[in-house]
Design an enzyme around this catalytic site. Structure first.
Site, PDB file in Angstrom:
ATOM      1  N   GLY A   1       0.804  -1.217   0.000  1.00  0.00           N
ATOM      2  CA  GLY A   1       0.000   0.000   0.000  1.00  0.00           C
ATOM      3  C   GLY A   1       0.839   1.270   0.000  1.00  0.00           C
ATOM      4  CB  SER A   2       0.060   4.521   1.532  1.00  0.00           C
ATOM      5  OG  SER A   2      -1.286   4.396   1.204  1.00  0.00           O
ATOM      6  CB  THR A   3       4.797   1.628   2.867  1.00  0.00           C
ATOM      7  OG1 THR A   3       4.188   0.467   2.349  1.00  0.00           O
ATOM      8  CG2 THR A   3       4.417   1.796   4.306  1.00  0.00           C
ATOM      9  CG  PHE A   4       5.343   0.732  -3.244  1.00  0.00           C
ATOM     10  CD1 PHE A   4       5.763  -0.321  -2.461  1.00  0.00           C
ATOM     11  CD2 PHE A   4       5.763   0.780  -4.565  1.00  0.00           C
ATOM     12  CE1 PHE A   4       6.565  -1.311  -2.981  1.00  0.00           C
ATOM     13  CE2 PHE A   4       6.565  -0.204  -5.089  1.00  0.00           C
ATOM     14  CZ  PHE A   4       6.965  -1.254  -4.300  1.00  0.00           C
ATOM     15  CE  LYS A   5      -0.632   6.616  -1.675  1.00  0.00           C
ATOM     16  NZ  LYS A   5      -1.725   6.990  -0.793  1.00  0.00           N
TER      17      LYS A   5
END
Lengths: 255, 575
Positions: free
Chosen positions: B282-286
């Protein structure tokens, strides 16, 4: 003849002896080596035992066990960021000297020497007996600053009254001289007269001047009154308010 | 008178001749005797010399190779501080030779059942009556038990010592250490990866030093374990990594197993979620998407404004935000509020090819390069990788990597943009730091610091803040795919953090699998509520151990991002 025939025998014997000696040395070396090896073997065995014990201690005191004790039994937690100090100064700031009240110490109230009734300029300062204590010249201090600047004229102005000083100082000395002579036969009276001048404040002396004519008792009482307050020793609770009123009532001077 | 008498010159008489012959023979005999003696003496001297030589230099009883140092049967495994994590000790085994038992077998079976209650007396009796030559009754028996069994006085019982692998810290770092099988061969983890080193007689005397710090590992496991229980999650994983060297200081996967008894572990416990499991994080990739865009020049910096509508229609799909802006927003705000819509647009501008190239450079398309054998292969859209997939990967959906790889990515991003492959061996003289490769520019790396710090200061990761330790990071809540659809309620929450953010030194990644809502999370199951507090607590514990001094007055350069944040919305509910 006999020596020569035994020569070879001696030779053989000495050879045998030497060989035996060599063999004994090597035997000795071998036995030392064996002893060393047995010590080494024991060291290795002990190392193994040490490992075993260390492993046992490590297993019994494993981190999860310590964590369980810390969290459960002792309720310890990691130190917060504010509990760290950055340098020795911050560490020193954490402590301050602890002042514990000493209940048995005598109570000492603040005291200061009463202002000395300064004789008027030109009058000699007298001691208890009324003698002049200091040379009048000592009352004057000469400014010792000497500069090469143009303020030199100012210095001259300051120095100008100097010749006048001894004149004014000499006069009181002669005027005060009769006082000790007068009081020589009546020391009590003289003391009574001179004491207030020494210890009491100037205005007290002024106020008592008319009374002095009537009786000598009052100046005596005034002189007996201590300058500082009466010192009390703690008898009961030292932290209780001081019985100020009572002490004033009981004091010999009255109001 | 002097003339010789004829009698004297006459031929010698027989007697004299005989004397001469005898003398000659005697001389020859003497010669032979002397020769024989010399040979004999030479032989004796040779033997004597040999004996002397052997006495002085020869090998003799007691082989010398054993003496000198203690060499275990299998090498020790130590942590980076020298604490033993795995050791081989001589353990007692209790066995029985059923055919050599001379006492009453029924009584013996009853005694054995009393001492070792894992089998009943009937079972012991069956063992004793069987015709097997040798049966193990108990391996790794305690000395008390061995003493008690010995006191039975049965010659058929065999008490022996055999080398046994012991893990003193029990479950600590179980997945990193692995375990050995019954033959003493490594079957998982470091035991398997370094099996030859640990069993080779030439190298096993020197212990294997891992990069794991057992204290950090314990703190991570304890905090993560608490969260696992509290939120009733089905699993958890955590990694702490050194930013500059790629050393793994702690790596855990919960539920864990006890490597001392690997046979009792379930497959779920044996599964290493940190390396073998791959998850859509999820958003930890942003941050990666943003760093790629900033490095490629498609995004100028945190101040760039972009359109953030309520819903973004893209390539036949709709991209939603949990808390949409519905206005113009800056890159800093997109990051702070974890806006999918904003990040999808950034990824779209970046393009599929560039995204693929970046992900390849960061090592997200291949297995993680770590010494362990249990490494999972990342899942990518593969041939379906189109523009919409680029968008979803931009905000962390559609690509599944192992938590270790996520930590590796953050380490790359905050080590000035240089990639070092992760390692579980301590970097030192024996294991020098492998040369890294540049992925991002140092400038991008520097600018990401304040952006991620902003997320923790004002954004979705506020509960991850550990006062004084300048934690920066990103929350991530990924919906799990249940029956082919993204579930709305079942999440996989993660947090990737870096501390101290003004000079990044350590990365921490934690992940909870299917956490449930609790009253104090107000029914939310997003990362800001369940994993972020784990990071806060863990960092507060491990940072002092790692030499990070708390400082309330230090921050990264927040003036780079704070001017571009319109209003700090006070909700950590969003992801």
């Amino acid at each position: 003849m006999s020596a020569r025939s035994f020569g070879s025998l001696f030779m053989v014997a000495s050879c045998a002896g030497a060989a035996l000696g060599c063999y004994l040395v090597s035997l000795r070396v071998a036995s030392e080596r064996a002893a060393l090896e047995s010590v080494e073997a024991r060291i290795v065995t002990t190392q193994g035992d040490l490992r075993l014990l260390q492993t046992e201690i490590g297993t019994r005191g494993r981190l999860s066990q310590l964590e369980r004790w810390n969290a459960g039994a002792f309720a310890l937690s990691a130190p917060a960021a504010t509990q760290f100090v950055q340098n020795s100064f911050e560490l020193a700031k954490l402590t301050r000297p602890v002042t514990e009240p000493d209940f048995h110490a005598p109570i000492v109230l603040a005291s200061a020497p009463a202002p000395v009734a300064r004789p008027q300029l030109g009058q000699p300062e007298t001691d208890d007996a009324g003698r002049p204590t200091a040379a009048p010249a000592a009352l004057l201090h000469e400014a010792s600053l000497k500069t090469e600047t143009r303020e030199v004229p100012v210095q001259v102005v300051v120095a100008a009254p100097r010749p006048a000083a001894p004149k004014s100082a000499e006069r009181p000395v002669t005027a005060a001289k009769p006082a000790p002579l007068e009081s020589a036969d009546k020391p009590g009276l003289a003391a009574a007269k001179s004491l207030p001048a020494k210890h009491a404040p100037a205005h007290v002396v002024e106020a008592q001047k008319p009374a002095q004519k009537k009786s000598v008792d009052k100046p005596l009482v005034a002189s007996a009154k201590p300058v500082t307050k009466h010192t009390q020793l703690a008898k009961t609770d030292p932290l209780a308010p001081l019985p100020d009123r009572h002490s004033r009532k009981d004091s010999p001077t009255g109001r | 008178m002097n003339a010789p008498t004829p009698a004297l010159v006459a031929p010698r008489p027989e007697r004299l001749r005989l004397v001469g012959q005898r003398r000659q023979m005697l001389a020859v005999m003497h010669q032979r005797l002397m020769f024989g003696m010399l040979v004999y003496a030479g032989l004796i001297a040779l033997i004597a010399l040999r004996i002397l030589y052997l006495a002085a230099f020869g090998d003799h009883a007691g082989a010398r190779e054993e003496i000198g140092a203690f060499i275990p049967d299998r090498g020790d495994i130590l942590d980076r501080d020298g604490q033993p994590l795995a050791r081989t000790i001589d353990a007692w085994t209790i066995a029985v030779h059923p055919n050599k038992v001379i006492g009453d077998k029924l009584t013996l079976a009853q005694h054995l059942a009393q001492l070792m209650p894992e089998h009943s007396a009937a079972e012991y009796f069956a063992i004793l009556r069987s015709d097997k030559p040798f049966v193990f009754l108990r391996r790794r028996a305690s000395p008390d038990l061995v003493e008690a069994v010995n006191a039975l006085g049965e010659p058929g019982l065999a008490l022996e010592r055999e080398p046994d692998r012991l893990y003193p810290q029990t479950t600590l770092a179980a997945h990193v250490l692995g375990f050995t099988n019954i033959d003493g061969k490594g079957a998982a983890g470091a035991e398997r990866a370094f099996d030859t080193y640990l069993s080779d007689p030439r190298t096993r005397g020197k212990p294997l030093v891992l990069s794991i710090s057992s204290r950090v590992q314990q703190a991570l496991e304890a905090e993560l374990g608490d969260a696992l229980q509290h939120f009733s999650a089905i699993g958890a994983a955590g990694v702490v990594m050194d930013v500059h060297t790629g050393e793994v200081l702690a790596m855990t996967s919960l539920p864990a197993f006890n490597p001392n008894t690997p046979g009792q572990a379930t497959p779920d416990q044996l599964f290493n979620r940190a390396t073998l499991g791959v998850f859509e994080l999820g958003s930890t990739f942003k941050p990666f998407t943003l760093a790629m865009a900033m490095d490629s020049g498609t995004v100028s910096g945190p101040g760039q404004m972009m359109n953030c509508p309520e819903v973004l229609p893209a390539y036949g799909h709709l991209v939603h935000d949990t808390h949409p802006f519905g206005r113009e927003c800056s890159i800093a705000e997109v990051m702070m509020e974890s806006s999918n819509i904003g990040m999808a647009q950034i990824a779209d501008k970046l393009g599929t090819e560039r995204q693929k190239a970046w992900l390849k450079k960061m090592g997200f398309l291949d297995k993680a390069q770590i010494e362990l054998k249990e490494v999972g292969r990342p899942l990518t859209p593969g041939s379906r990788w189109g523009p919409f997939e680029t968008m979803t990967i931009g905000f962390g959906q559609g690509i599944a990597v192992a938590p270790l790889q996520l930590a590796m990515g953050y380490a790359t991003l905050f080590d000035g943009g240089i990639y070092h492959h992760p390692t579980i061996l301590k970097v030192g003289p024996d294991h020098p730091l492998a040369p890294g490769r540049r992925v991002f520019t140092a400038d991008t790396s520097y600018r990401m610091r304040s952006l991620l710090r902003l997320v923790v200061m004002k954004g979705t990761g506020r509960k991850a803040d550990a006062p004084g330790y300048r934690v920066g990071g990103k929350t991530g809540t990924a919906q799990k795919i249940i029956d082919g659809h993204y579930s709305q309620h079942i999440n996989l929450t993660s947090f990737a953090g870096v501390f101290p953010m003004d000079d990044p030194r350590y990365v921490i990644v934690v992940m909870l699998d299917e956490p449930k809502a609790t009253p104090e999370t107000y029914g939310f199951t997003t990362a800001g509520w369940n994993v972020a507090p784990v990071v806060s607590r863990t960092v507060s514990r491990i940072a002092p151990m790692l030499g990070v001094a708390p400082d309330m007055n230090r921050e990264p350069n927040m003036s780079e991002v704070l001017p571009y944040v319109q209003d700090a919305k006070q909700d950590a509910k969003k992801d």
